[in-house]
Motif scaffolding. Structure first.
Motif, PDB file in Angstrom:
ATOM      1  N   VAL A   1     -19.132  11.855   3.085  1.00  0.00           N
ATOM      2  CA  VAL A   1     -19.030  10.566   2.977  1.00  0.00           C
ATOM      3  C   VAL A   1     -18.154  10.148   1.977  1.00  0.00           C
ATOM      4  CG1 VAL A   1     -20.680   8.717   2.122  1.00  0.00           C
ATOM      5  CG2 VAL A   1     -21.726  10.808   3.290  1.00  0.00           C
ATOM      6  N   ALA A   2     -17.418   8.939   2.282  1.00  0.00           N
ATOM      7  CA  ALA A   2     -16.533   8.300   1.302  1.00  0.00           C
ATOM      8  C   ALA A   2     -16.640   6.909   1.395  1.00  0.00           C
ATOM      9  CB  ALA A   2     -15.009   8.736   1.556  1.00  0.00           C
ATOM     10  N   THR A   3     -16.602   6.333   0.231  1.00  0.00           N
ATOM     11  CA  THR A   3     -16.552   4.882   0.134  1.00  0.00           C
ATOM     12  C   THR A   3     -15.449   4.231  -0.735  1.00  0.00           C
ATOM     13  OG1 THR A   3     -18.046   4.494  -1.811  1.00  0.00           O
ATOM     14  CG2 THR A   3     -19.190   4.966   0.213  1.00  0.00           C
ATOM     15  N   VAL A   4     -15.125   3.068  -0.141  1.00  0.00           N
ATOM     16  CA  VAL A   4     -14.095   2.350  -1.364  1.00  0.00           C
ATOM     17  C   VAL A   4     -14.553   0.844  -1.323  1.00  0.00           C
ATOM     18  CG1 VAL A   4     -11.863   1.237  -1.272  1.00  0.00           C
ATOM     19  CG2 VAL A   4     -12.096   3.747  -0.301  1.00  0.00           C
ATOM     20  N   ASP A   5     -14.669   0.269  -2.316  1.00  0.00           N
ATOM     21  CA  ASP A   5     -15.044  -0.960  -2.940  1.00  0.00           C
ATOM     22  C   ASP A   5     -14.010  -2.040  -2.489  1.00  0.00           C
ATOM     23  OD1 ASP A   5     -15.641  -3.385  -4.207  1.00  0.00           O
ATOM     24  OD2 ASP A   5     -16.664  -2.440  -5.759  1.00  0.00           O
ATOM     25  N   SER A   6     -14.221  -2.772  -1.389  1.00  0.00           N
ATOM     26  CA  SER A   6     -13.268  -3.488  -0.907  1.00  0.00           C
ATOM     27  C   SER A   6     -12.679  -4.839  -1.849  1.00  0.00           C
ATOM     28  CB  SER A   6     -13.842  -4.312   0.361  1.00  0.00           C
ATOM     29  OG  SER A   6     -14.232  -3.259   1.521  1.00  0.00           O
ATOM     30  N   ALA A   7     -13.543  -4.975  -2.739  1.00  0.00           N
ATOM     31  CA  ALA A   7     -13.208  -6.340  -3.599  1.00  0.00           C
ATOM     32  C   ALA A   7     -12.193  -5.465  -4.809  1.00  0.00           C
ATOM     33  CB  ALA A   7     -14.402  -6.405  -4.522  1.00  0.00           C
ATOM     34  N   TRP A   8     -12.557  -4.359  -5.253  1.00  0.00           N
ATOM     35  CA  TRP A   8     -11.449  -3.383  -5.950  1.00  0.00           C
ATOM     36  C   TRP A   8     -10.110  -3.441  -5.199  1.00  0.00           C
ATOM     37  CZ3 TRP A   8      -9.778   1.589  -5.162  1.00  0.00           C
ATOM     38  CH2 TRP A   8      -8.852   2.358  -6.094  1.00  0.00           C
ATOM     39  N   SER A   9     -10.392  -2.860  -3.904  1.00  0.00           N
ATOM     40  CA  SER A   9      -8.896  -2.427  -3.395  1.00  0.00           C
ATOM     41  C   SER A   9      -8.061  -3.697  -2.911  1.00  0.00           C
ATOM     42  CB  SER A   9      -9.393  -1.893  -1.891  1.00  0.00           C
ATOM     43  OG  SER A   9      -9.914  -0.656  -2.085  1.00  0.00           O
ATOM     44  N   VAL A  10      -8.614  -4.859  -2.533  1.00  0.00           N
ATOM     45  CA  VAL A  10      -7.949  -6.081  -2.304  1.00  0.00           C
ATOM     46  C   VAL A  10      -7.543  -6.523  -3.744  1.00  0.00           C
ATOM     47  CG1 VAL A  10      -8.395  -8.458  -1.715  1.00  0.00           C
ATOM     48  CG2 VAL A  10      -9.381  -6.909  -0.115  1.00  0.00           C
ATOM     49  N   GLY A  11      -8.197  -6.400  -4.753  1.00  0.00           N
ATOM     50  CA  GLY A  11      -7.720  -6.962  -6.053  1.00  0.00           C
ATOM     51  C   GLY A  11      -6.576  -6.200  -6.446  1.00  0.00           C
ATOM     52  N   SER A  12      -6.738  -4.883  -6.160  1.00  0.00           N
ATOM     53  CA  SER A  12      -5.380  -3.884  -6.610  1.00  0.00           C
ATOM     54  C   SER A  12      -4.204  -4.192  -5.842  1.00  0.00           C
ATOM     55  CB  SER A  12      -5.898  -2.229  -6.707  1.00  0.00           C
ATOM     56  OG  SER A  12      -7.093  -2.065  -7.492  1.00  0.00           O
ATOM     57  N   PHE A  13      -4.522  -4.561  -4.844  1.00  0.00           N
ATOM     58  CA  PHE A  13      -3.124  -4.743  -3.662  1.00  0.00           C
ATOM     59  C   PHE A  13      -2.637  -6.013  -4.140  1.00  0.00           C
ATOM     60  CE2 PHE A  13      -1.855  -7.310  -0.258  1.00  0.00           C
ATOM     61  CZ  PHE A  13      -0.722  -6.602   0.327  1.00  0.00           C
ATOM     62  N   CYS A  14      -3.367  -7.148  -4.573  1.00  0.00           N
ATOM     63  CA  CYS A  14      -2.909  -8.312  -5.150  1.00  0.00           C
ATOM     64  C   CYS A  14      -2.273  -8.279  -6.076  1.00  0.00           C
ATOM     65  CB  CYS A  14      -4.143  -9.414  -5.126  1.00  0.00           C
ATOM     66  SG  CYS A  14      -4.892  -9.843  -3.529  1.00  0.00           S
ATOM     67  N   SER A  15      -2.787  -7.561  -7.290  1.00  0.00           N
ATOM     68  CA  SER A  15      -1.968  -7.314  -8.427  1.00  0.00           C
ATOM     69  C   SER A  15      -0.571  -6.728  -8.338  1.00  0.00           C
ATOM     70  CB  SER A  15      -2.938  -6.374  -9.571  1.00  0.00           C
ATOM     71  OG  SER A  15      -4.067  -7.443  -9.649  1.00  0.00           O
ATOM     72  N   LEU A  16      -0.694  -5.553  -7.415  1.00  0.00           N
ATOM     73  CA  LEU A  16       0.573  -4.928  -7.250  1.00  0.00           C
ATOM     74  C   LEU A  16       1.522  -5.677  -6.543  1.00  0.00           C
ATOM     75  CD1 LEU A  16       2.085  -2.130  -7.200  1.00  0.00           C
ATOM     76  CD2 LEU A  16       0.878  -1.620  -4.940  1.00  0.00           C
ATOM     77  N   TYR A  17       1.084  -6.649  -5.652  1.00  0.00           N
ATOM     78  CA  TYR A  17       1.809  -7.509  -4.847  1.00  0.00           C
ATOM     79  C   TYR A  17       2.520  -8.467  -5.652  1.00  0.00           C
ATOM     80  CZ  TYR A  17       3.603 -10.711  -1.132  1.00  0.00           C
ATOM     81  OH  TYR A  17       4.188 -11.389  -0.153  1.00  0.00           O
ATOM     82  N   GLU A  18       1.811  -8.971  -6.559  1.00  0.00           N
ATOM     83  CA  GLU A  18       2.278 -10.105  -7.694  1.00  0.00           C
ATOM     84  C   GLU A  18       3.255  -9.356  -8.551  1.00  0.00           C
ATOM     85  OE1 GLU A  18       1.743 -13.113  -7.806  1.00  0.00           O
ATOM     86  OE2 GLU A  18       0.515 -13.326  -5.865  1.00  0.00           O
TER      87      GLU A  18
ATOM     88  N   VAL B   1       5.284  -6.470  -7.875  1.00  0.00           N
ATOM     89  CA  VAL B   1       6.444  -5.959  -7.015  1.00  0.00           C
ATOM     90  C   VAL B   1       7.167  -6.992  -6.824  1.00  0.00           C
ATOM     91  CG1 VAL B   1       6.965  -4.579  -5.169  1.00  0.00           C
ATOM     92  CG2 VAL B   1       5.179  -3.551  -6.486  1.00  0.00           C
ATOM     93  N   SER B   2       6.755  -8.208  -6.023  1.00  0.00           N
ATOM     94  CA  SER B   2       7.534  -9.037  -5.458  1.00  0.00           C
ATOM     95  C   SER B   2       8.891  -9.709  -6.226  1.00  0.00           C
ATOM     96  CB  SER B   2       6.417 -10.581  -5.096  1.00  0.00           C
ATOM     97  OG  SER B   2       5.625 -10.204  -4.353  1.00  0.00           O
TER      98      SER B   2
ATOM     99  N   PRO C   1       6.176 -14.609   1.025  1.00  0.00           N
ATOM    100  CA  PRO C   1       5.020 -15.233   1.001  1.00  0.00           C
ATOM    101  C   PRO C   1       3.940 -15.347   0.000  1.00  0.00           C
ATOM    102  CG  PRO C   1       4.887 -13.715   2.698  1.00  0.00           C
ATOM    103  CD  PRO C   1       6.159 -13.628   2.166  1.00  0.00           C
ATOM    104  N   GLN C   2       3.444 -16.391  -0.347  1.00  0.00           N
ATOM    105  CA  GLN C   2       2.581 -16.230  -1.601  1.00  0.00           C
ATOM    106  C   GLN C   2       1.074 -16.005  -1.406  1.00  0.00           C
ATOM    107  OE1 GLN C   2       3.218 -17.054  -5.169  1.00  0.00           O
ATOM    108  NE2 GLN C   2       5.401 -16.660  -4.076  1.00  0.00           N
ATOM    109  N   LEU C   3       0.411 -15.028  -1.922  1.00  0.00           N
ATOM    110  CA  LEU C   3      -0.710 -14.671  -1.560  1.00  0.00           C
ATOM    111  C   LEU C   3      -2.067 -15.672  -1.379  1.00  0.00           C
ATOM    112  CD1 LEU C   3      -1.105 -11.333  -3.663  1.00  0.00           C
ATOM    113  CD2 LEU C   3      -0.978 -11.491  -1.156  1.00  0.00           C
ATOM    114  N   PRO C   4      -2.932 -15.561  -0.507  1.00  0.00           N
ATOM    115  CA  PRO C   4      -3.958 -16.546  -0.545  1.00  0.00           C
ATOM    116  C   PRO C   4      -4.935 -16.464  -1.779  1.00  0.00           C
ATOM    117  CG  PRO C   4      -4.612 -14.881   1.104  1.00  0.00           C
ATOM    118  CD  PRO C   4      -2.964 -14.606   0.368  1.00  0.00           C
ATOM    119  N   ALA C   5      -5.783 -17.295  -2.101  1.00  0.00           N
ATOM    120  CA  ALA C   5      -6.744 -17.131  -3.228  1.00  0.00           C
ATOM    121  C   ALA C   5      -7.776 -16.365  -2.899  1.00  0.00           C
ATOM    122  CB  ALA C   5      -7.107 -18.652  -3.375  1.00  0.00           C
TER     123      ALA C   5
END
Length: 821
Positions: free
Chosen positions: A512-529, A531-532, A549-553
């Protein structure tokens, strides 16, 4: 067009993160198209179908679809797709930009319209000729058929511009398709113009491939191929996006036919690893009622074996309770380190015996240098339950990371831990790096905290571990360790999440494995901001101006987030891995781009099964022990004319030493036998000292290390009235075994709790009312236990063997007719 271009952006991202089981790259999918369904051949090596992209509906009940339909998401994905197209074209040399534009146009249709690809035949090349290939692609392009045809013709003209006349395309009689000769057969492509097939574009390769495909597409009521129907039944999904099938058995056969100097090693690896039993590889992805799902099926010829065998137990409430419900990522699986080592050695032995021998020699050298055996005294004390998890730090710094391993032999592990701790402190006392271990008492436990420093630097992290009654816990800090030890044992933890409960409702999975989507999306957005700007600066130095392109809210995404969950479940004839969630680019365990999950999922496909592989090795070793002992008994019988007696007795018939001591000369243990005083009992002051030197043939590979050190054995006789060994001081003659030596048991494997000191004249006393009492091995999958017969052959019996059957084979003169498996 915005929704199609935007969806293409997520498709392109999905391709890089998906793999075979993959993301549902048609998100949301179009309804199943009858022409694409008819394209599947009755038999094939490889088949892939895509449902095509539909326009996301804003009023859908599916959270993923509603998220994709959002205005901000559509704008971001459209901008992303446009930038990807611009980069692909502008990065190409000017003379190749027309080709790049054409390829992009074709790719856009292929990835957004219903499609089916099939490879029906493949044979490797030989010195006498090229390979044989029969393959086809069917695309229902719909109203984009004209643009696809134009792009494909342009692509053909560019590729074949300098080809000789005999390789120029020609028209297929009675069709609008074109064809060109190739070394592996004709390559055909073009649109179909019949009323029923209008809007369909096909490509085929190989002898008769075009004719075979036309025959399939022309059958309006063609039945579903058996392999496809089985896969759809195995992995049902509300709205299918992709379906992938591989005939693994045929692929394996092709691998075997490839010319190779070490083909025997390939065969050995396939057999030792269990891959030779793999017959089907299938994957289905799509949309559920709430979100998206993707599943991978490994089908075997019978029960999976080797690395793929099912673990002894699955993931249950205990393992899930270990994990905090607020974990941002978590995995729990079975991992027997000792079994993993044994299995790797078994595979290496099958492929490279010399390398395996050298590795075993290295282990022996380590044992001599360290004073303990890394396998029996370290690895065997751990497992098989392993858990890895991380929680978000309240302060936003490092996440809290924890690893929990189950413990089999706490006392032995604690002893080895003390030895290692002492050596660690001694080794670093005068070194450049200072390692200090603080001991902190907390809630009746001891926390060991490692401080690392040099003369100029102090490491800011203090790894901490704690050995409880049944677990070894390792955390990133003392505070996080205290947090785990202070958890309410009645808290359901991760098992209380609805998404996890839904994923495991069908029974205990292997992983069994889980990933918190809120954390994953937040991490991706932070990385994108972060690295861009860096990417823009690098491209600007190369003369490329790009505005990423700018990320959505986050508010455009967060209402649709649910925990992504991956489970692996072993079934009777295969292994099923399934991931569910709502964000397509967030993996629950390795199906997509989550780096924290991908490796453990692949590991979990193999290593939970390692326990069974190790068990098989243990069983084989124990059966070999039984063979050696039964052979020794035969040699003794030949020398004396009678079967061995139950014990070595004094003049009055009182048992002093076990029959096992009497067998030593026939087992190559003459020197040990000579050291025993045969006129003294087994526990006399002199003989007691020899008990710890038990020969390995009387030990059990899966026994506790402490039992082996103490000379305890489960290799025993069945004694008592009516048995072969009814009288302690005298053995039967062969003539008295009227049922025959091949039908009469000499040795049995006793229950672990019935183990006795090997020199002690103690065995299993036969109870006619409960014939099987005291016999068995619950540590072994299926409860299999080993018996040795008087004629020297050895076999396993099941724990549910009928009492009358077992009674018949332990009595030498009952006259019963017995048929054993």
């Amino acid at each position: 067009m915005v929704s199609i271009a935007g969806s293409l952006g997520i498709v392109l991202l999905s391709i890089f993160g998906s793999g075979l089981a993959g993301l549902p790259i048609s998100v949301p999918p179009l309804p199943p198209h009858p022409i694409i369904e008819r394209a599947a051949p009755d038999a094939c090596l490889v088949y892939v179908s895509l449902a095509g992209l539909a326009v996301p509906a804003t009023d859908s009940k599916n959270l993923t679809e509603r998220m994709l339909a959002g205005e901000e998401i559509q704008e971001f994905l459209a901008a992303f797709a446009a930038q990807a197209r611009w980069i692909a074209v502008s990065a190409s040399p000017e003379r190749q930009r027309a080709l790049a534009e054409t390829v992009i146009a074709v790719a856009e249709v292929l990835l957004t319209r219903p499609l089916a690809l099939a490879v029906e035949q493949f044979t490797p090349p030989t010195p006498q000729g090229p390979p044989t290939i029969v393959a086809s692609v069917v695309i229902h392009a719909g109203d984009r058929i004209d643009s696809l045809e134009l792009a494909m013709n342009s692509l053909a003209d560019i590729v074949l511009a300098d080809a000789p006349a005999e390789l120029r395309p020609v028209s297929i009689p009675g069709s609008t398709c074109r064809q060109v000769a190739t070394p592996v057969g004709p390559l055909s492509w073009g649109p179909l113009v019949s009323a029923e097939l209008k809007g369909t574009y096909v490509m085929t390769l190989g002898p008769d491939a075009f004719q075979s495909l036309m025959a399939r597409l022309g059958k309006g009521k063609r039945s579903v191929p058996a392999w496809k129907g089985d896969l759809e039944k195995r992995i049902p999904v509300a709205r299918r996006s992709t379906l992938t099938y591989v005939d693994a058995r045929a692929v394996m056969q092709t691998v075997r036919e490839l010319p190779a100097p070490d083909q025997d090693k390939v065969e050995a690896f396939l057999d030792a690893s269990g891959l030779s039993g793999l017959v089907t590889l299938g994957a289905v992805s799509g949309m559920t009622t709430e979100g998206v799902s993707g599943a991978l099926w490994l089908g075997f010829d019978g029960t999976p074996t080797g690395l793929f065998a099912a673990p002894a137990s699955g993931i249950g409430t205990k393992q899930l309770r270990r994990i905090p419900s607020d974990a941002i990522m978590a995995q729990t699986w079975s991992l027997d380190l000792s079994a993993m080592l044994a299995t790797v050695l078994d595979i290496v032995s099958a492929v490279e015996p010399q390398a395996a021998a050298e590795f075993r020699e290295n282990l022996a050298q380590f044992r001599a240098a360290a004073g303990f055996d890394i396998d029996t005294q370290v690895l065997k004390t751990l497992g098989p339950d392993w858990t890895l998890f991380a929680t978000q730090s309240p302060g936003g710094m490092l996440p809290g990371i924890g690893i929990i391993a189950g413990v089999r032999d706490r006392d032995l592990l604690a002893t080895i831990h003390k030895v290692l701790l002492t050596r660690l402190r001694a080794a670093t006392a005068n070194g450049d790096v200072q390692l200090a271990v603080r001991e902190i008492p907390y809630r009746k436990q001891t926390l060991f905290c490692l401080e690392i420093a040099t003369d100029e630097f102090v490491f800011p992290i203090e790894p901490t571990w704690c050995l409880t009654d049944d677990s070894l816990i390792v955390t990133i800090s003392p505070q996080f360790m205290k947090t785990q030890l202070a958890c309410d044992p009645e808290d359901d933890g991760l098992g209380g999440l609805p998404e996890v409960q839904q994923a495991v409702h069908a029974g205990e999975p292997s992983f069994v494995a889980t990933v918190d989507s809120a954390w994953s999306v937040g991490s991706f957005c932070s990385l994108y901001e972060v690295v861009s700007p860096f990417v823009r600066g690098l491209l600007r130095k190369e003369g490329i101006e790009i505005d990423l392109p700018q990320l959505p809210a986050l508010s455009a995404v967060s209402p649709f987030l649910r925990t992504n969950v991956t489970v692996i479940r072993h079934e009777g004839d295969g292994i099923l891995m399934e991931t569910t969630g709502t964000i397509p680019l967030v993996g629950g365990g390795g199906m997509v781009v989550s780096p924290s999950s991908s490796a453990p999922v692949l590991l979990s496909l193999l290593l939970p099964a390692v326990q069974s592989a190790r068990e098989a090795a243990n069983r084989a070793a124990m059966m070999n022990n039984f063979r050696q002992v039964t052979i020794a008994m035969l040699l003794s019988t030949e020398a004396s004319g009678r079967l061995p007696s139950q014990a070595i007795c004094d003049d009055e018939g009182k048992p002093l030493l076990s029959w096992r001591v009497a067998m030593l000369p026939y087992l190559g243990e003459d020197e040990l036998f000579k050291e025993f005083r045969l006129d003294e009992p087994w526990d006399s002051e002199h003989n007691q000292k020899l008990v710890g030197r038990m020969p390995s043939v009387f030990s059990s590979p899966d026994a506790k290390a402490e039992d082996t050190r103490n000379g305890l054995t489960t290799v025993q006789l069945i004694t008592g009235s009516g048995t072969v060994f009814a009288t302690p001081s005298e053995g039967l003659s062969i003539d008295e075994v009227q049922d025959g030596t091949s039908h009469t048991v000499a040795l049995v494997e006793a229950l672990p709790e019935r183990a006795v000191p090997w020199a002690k004249p103690a065995d299993i006393a036969f109870d006619p009312e409960q014939p099987v009492a005291g016999v068995g091995n619950p540590r072994r999958q299926g409860g299999l236990f080993i018996v040795g017969f008087l004629d020297g052959h050895v076999q396993t019996l099941t724990a549910d063997i009928p009492a009358d059957t077992f009674k018949a084979i332990v009595t030498p003169s009952g006259g019963e007719a017995v048929e054993l498996p």
